[in-house]
Design an enzyme around this catalytic site. Structure first.
Site, PDB file in Angstrom:
ATOM      1  N   ARG A 255       0.838  -1.205   0.000  1.00  0.00           N
ATOM      2  CA  ARG A 255       0.000   0.000   0.000  1.00  0.00           C
ATOM      3  C   ARG A 255       0.870   1.251   0.000  1.00  0.00           C
ATOM      4  O   ARG A 255       0.609   2.205  -0.738  1.00  0.00           O
ATOM      5  CB  ARG A 255      -0.907   0.000   1.237  1.00  0.00           C
ATOM      6  CG  ARG A 255      -1.706   1.294   1.385  1.00  0.00           C
ATOM      7  CD  ARG A 255      -2.556   1.298   2.649  1.00  0.00           C
ATOM      8  NE  ARG A 255      -3.355   2.518   2.741  1.00  0.00           N
ATOM      9  CZ  ARG A 255      -4.331   2.695   3.621  1.00  0.00           C
ATOM     10  NH1 ARG A 255      -4.631   1.733   4.479  1.00  0.00           N
ATOM     11  NH2 ARG A 255      -5.017   3.820   3.654  1.00  0.00           N
TER      12      ARG A 255
ATOM     13  N   HIS B 246     -16.060   5.109  -4.823  1.00  0.00           N
ATOM     14  CA  HIS B 246     -15.144   6.242  -4.637  1.00  0.00           C
ATOM     15  C   HIS B 246     -15.213   7.246  -5.796  1.00  0.00           C
ATOM     16  O   HIS B 246     -14.273   8.019  -6.013  1.00  0.00           O
ATOM     17  CB  HIS B 246     -13.700   5.752  -4.406  1.00  0.00           C
ATOM     18  CG  HIS B 246     -13.546   4.971  -3.122  1.00  0.00           C
ATOM     19  ND1 HIS B 246     -12.342   4.443  -2.703  1.00  0.00           N
ATOM     20  CD2 HIS B 246     -14.451   4.634  -2.161  1.00  0.00           C
ATOM     21  CE1 HIS B 246     -12.513   3.806  -1.549  1.00  0.00           C
ATOM     22  NE2 HIS B 246     -13.793   3.909  -1.207  1.00  0.00           N
TER      23      HIS B 246
ATOM     24  N   CYS C 214     -18.820  -0.657   0.223  1.00  0.00           N
ATOM     25  CA  CYS C 214     -17.925   0.368   0.747  1.00  0.00           C
ATOM     26  C   CYS C 214     -18.706   1.026   1.871  1.00  0.00           C
ATOM     27  O   CYS C 214     -19.920   1.195   1.754  1.00  0.00           O
ATOM     28  CB  CYS C 214     -17.630   1.387  -0.347  1.00  0.00           C
ATOM     29  SG  CYS C 214     -16.842   2.907   0.237  1.00  0.00           S
TER      30      CYS C 214
ATOM     31  N   ASN D 245     -10.648  -3.809  -1.353  1.00  0.00           N
ATOM     32  CA  ASN D 245     -10.489  -2.703  -2.300  1.00  0.00           C
ATOM     33  C   ASN D 245      -9.538  -3.071  -3.432  1.00  0.00           C
ATOM     34  O   ASN D 245      -8.695  -3.948  -3.272  1.00  0.00           O
ATOM     35  CB  ASN D 245      -9.935  -1.477  -1.561  1.00  0.00           C
ATOM     36  CG  ASN D 245     -11.055  -0.584  -1.074  1.00  0.00           C
ATOM     37  OD1 ASN D 245     -12.098  -0.471  -1.706  1.00  0.00           O
ATOM     38  ND2 ASN D 245     -10.826   0.079   0.053  1.00  0.00           N
TER      39      ASN D 245
ATOM     40  N   TYR E  81     -13.806  10.999  -1.786  1.00  0.00           N
ATOM     41  CA  TYR E  81     -12.724  10.669  -2.718  1.00  0.00           C
ATOM     42  C   TYR E  81     -12.653  11.615  -3.912  1.00  0.00           C
ATOM     43  O   TYR E  81     -11.670  11.615  -4.649  1.00  0.00           O
ATOM     44  CB  TYR E  81     -12.846   9.213  -3.193  1.00  0.00           C
ATOM     45  CG  TYR E  81     -12.333   8.248  -2.146  1.00  0.00           C
ATOM     46  CD1 TYR E  81     -11.061   7.708  -2.239  1.00  0.00           C
ATOM     47  CD2 TYR E  81     -13.094   7.920  -1.029  1.00  0.00           C
ATOM     48  CE1 TYR E  81     -10.565   6.848  -1.274  1.00  0.00           C
ATOM     49  CE2 TYR E  81     -12.615   7.069  -0.049  1.00  0.00           C
ATOM     50  CZ  TYR E  81     -11.345   6.534  -0.181  1.00  0.00           C
ATOM     51  OH  TYR E  81     -10.854   5.699   0.787  1.00  0.00           O
TER      52      TYR E  81
HETATM   53  C1  G6P Z   1     -12.803   4.438   3.781  1.00  0.00           C
HETATM   54  C2  G6P Z   1     -12.987   3.817   2.439  1.00  0.00           C
HETATM   55  C3  G6P Z   1     -12.423   2.424   2.407  1.00  0.00           C
HETATM   56  C4  G6P Z   1     -10.980   2.459   2.815  1.00  0.00           C
HETATM   57  C5  G6P Z   1     -10.817   3.120   4.154  1.00  0.00           C
HETATM   58  C6  G6P Z   1      -9.341   3.351   4.426  1.00  0.00           C
HETATM   59  O1  G6P Z   1     -13.653   3.845   4.695  1.00  0.00           O
HETATM   60  O2  G6P Z   1     -14.339   3.771   2.059  1.00  0.00           O
HETATM   61  O3  G6P Z   1     -12.556   1.924   1.116  1.00  0.00           O
HETATM   62  O4  G6P Z   1     -10.471   1.141   2.877  1.00  0.00           O
HETATM   63  O5  G6P Z   1     -11.444   4.367   4.207  1.00  0.00           O
HETATM   64  O6  G6P Z   1      -9.108   3.408   5.787  1.00  0.00           O
HETATM   65  P1  G6P Z   1      -7.623   3.343   6.343  1.00  0.00           P
HETATM   66  O7  G6P Z   1      -7.765   3.472   7.810  1.00  0.00           O
HETATM   67  O8  G6P Z   1      -7.045   2.017   5.904  1.00  0.00           O
HETATM   68  O9  G6P Z   1      -6.890   4.485   5.695  1.00  0.00           O
HETATM   69 MN    MN Z   2     -14.464   2.409   0.350  1.00  0.00          MN
END
Ligand code: G6P
Ligand code: MN
Length: 417
Positions: A91, A196, A166, A145, A240
């Site tokens: 990531r 998103h 989501c 995702n 997003y």
């Molecule tokens: C939101 C999005 C998700 C994503 C998450 C990231 O909820 O809708 O798709 O995975 O944020 O969260 P994080 O804590 O991993 O940055």
């Molecule tokens: Mn999401």
């Protein structure tokens, strides 16, 4: 009784699903929760914690754990998938590589999101293909995702029953609750677009349209897109959309930040996992609330209730379009409001497409379909076409340089290329 399987159960979100099961235990006879992960260490820690946590919740389920995907999927009624192929280590690369070129570096969109899709889609197709054999009547509830691309791939290349989710689908409800103290059930809206990449319009409270003042208060909860811009649009974009409407500002901000979101999450995970591993602890760690995926278990179990108990429920789901969004192909996966019950999901026709957004939505769908094909076929030419189609990449000068670098950084995880 119901068998509920979690693929990627080592994820720190897993206990939230148990929480939600406990809240719905009168309606949902979950008999067995099967935890599956390839990481034995995290799986073992999670198994121990889930036993303690379910006891504390008074949830009478059998917690089991396995590293065999076949055992996990066999006879499952619901399979919740929440995997991260390559972990947060990859990531962080998805975030950093595009940023070097002053492009958006993000785990679900732009060039980074595409690489996450490339790593993930082959693994998700394997899960779906196995479900066709081992749990043909089961439902795959996907949170992996990029959920729109994963759902597009699984619906196009397999016959598994998949619903792609989501937590963003309930954001407007969360915002209305925070801003105006209104419970979820009283808030409705139209939801149009892709994962998103979507827009919320026609918000109503108890069936009456919100006033301008209420709209502004709800919109102000979306911290990532400027309120003046939202007022101008008259519809609320997904958070997003910050990457599209504030591109330069956000790129500069994230380039200057000491850590990427992925690095921050890696640090958080250390605390979260230490708490899970502590055998005297049976509470969800506080640090978990700092993760972005909160609320997703609520949506997941809402879906289980709608399907299992055949309760007509309006939910936002990633589904084949079937005419709901008029300017996109019928087979394209979209994220829209659906009616969910035992028969599955029926997308609700979107009557109003906000005037300034259809071009963006179409461009991103164009990218998504090319990216899915590139991911499945391991086709570098389609990979380049996908990046050229992406509004956040688009220029050949970037594509030429990015492609070899991205492939190199992901080579352990891309057997198809
Ligand atoms: C939101 C999005 C998700 C994503 C998450 C990231 O909820 O809708 O798709 O995975 O944020 O969260 P994080 O804590 O991993 O940055
Ligand atoms: Mn999401």
């Amino acid at each position: 009784g119901m068998k509920f399987t979690i693929v990627g159960a080592g994820s720190s979100y897993t206990p939230e699903l148990l929480d939600e099961m406990a809240m719905r235990k009168e309606q949902l006879p979950v008999k067995e929760v099967m935890l599956y992960d390839i990481d034995e260490k995290r799986l073992g820690i999670m198994e121990g914690f889930c036993r303690r946590f379910s006891k504390k919740l008074g949830l009478d389920v059998e917690i089991r754990a396995t590293t065999s995907l076949d055992k996990a999927l066999y006879g499952a009624d619901f399979v919740d998938t929440q995997i991260r192929v390559g972990g947060n280590k990859q990531r962080v690369r998805d975030e950093k590589i595009p940023l070097q070129y002053n492009l958006v570096g993000q785990e679900t969109t732009g060039a980074g999101g595409m690489m996450k899709a490339f790593r993930t889609i082959p693994v998700m197709l394997e899960v779906a293909e196995k479900m066709e054999e081992l749990s043909p009547n089961g439902w795959l509830i996907n949170y992996t995702n990029p959920t729109g691309l994963v759902t597009e791939a699984v619906t196009r290349y397999t016959n598994a029953n998949i619903a792609g989710f989501c937590s963003g689908g309930i954001f407007p409800k969360m915002w209305a609750k925070r801003a105006l103290g209104i419970p979820y059930e009283q808030v409705q809206y139209d939801y149009m677009g892709l994962n998103h990449m979507n827009f919320i319009s026609n918000i109503t409270i108890d069936g009456r349209p919100v006033t301008e003042a209420e709209f502004e208060k709800i919109a102000a909860q979306n911290d990532d897109v400027d309120l003046e811009l939202i007022k101008l649009l008259g519809v609320i974009p997904s958070p997003y959309l910050q990457w599209y409407y504030h591109t330069n500002e956000k790129v500069a901000k994230f380039k200057a930040a000491p850590k990427t979101r992925g690095e921050y999450v890696q640090d958080l995970e250390k605390d979260v996992y230490a708490a899970y591993a502590d055998e005297t602890n049976c509470e969800k760690p506080e640090a978990l609330a700092k993760r972005g995926g909160g609320g997703y278990s609520e949506v997941a179990m809402g879906f289980v209730n709608a399907v299992y108990n055949n309760v007509d429920t309006k939910m936002v789901v990633n589904v084949p379009n079937k005419g709901a969004v008029s300017f996109l192909p019928d087979s394209a996966v979209v994220e829209v409001g659906c009616l969910v019950n035992k028969t599955g999901m029926q997308p609700l026709h979107v009557t109003e497409v906000p005037s300034m957004c259809w071009g963006l939505v179409a461009a991103v769908k164009n990218y998504e379909q090319l990216a899915v094909e590139a991911a499945v076929e391991g086709d570098v030419r389609k990979m380049k076409l996908a990046l050229l189609a992406h509004p956040l990449v688009r220029q050949w000068e970037y594509v030429e340089k990015l492609v070899p670098e991205l492939l190199e950084a992901n080579k352990e995880y891309l057997p198809q290329f």
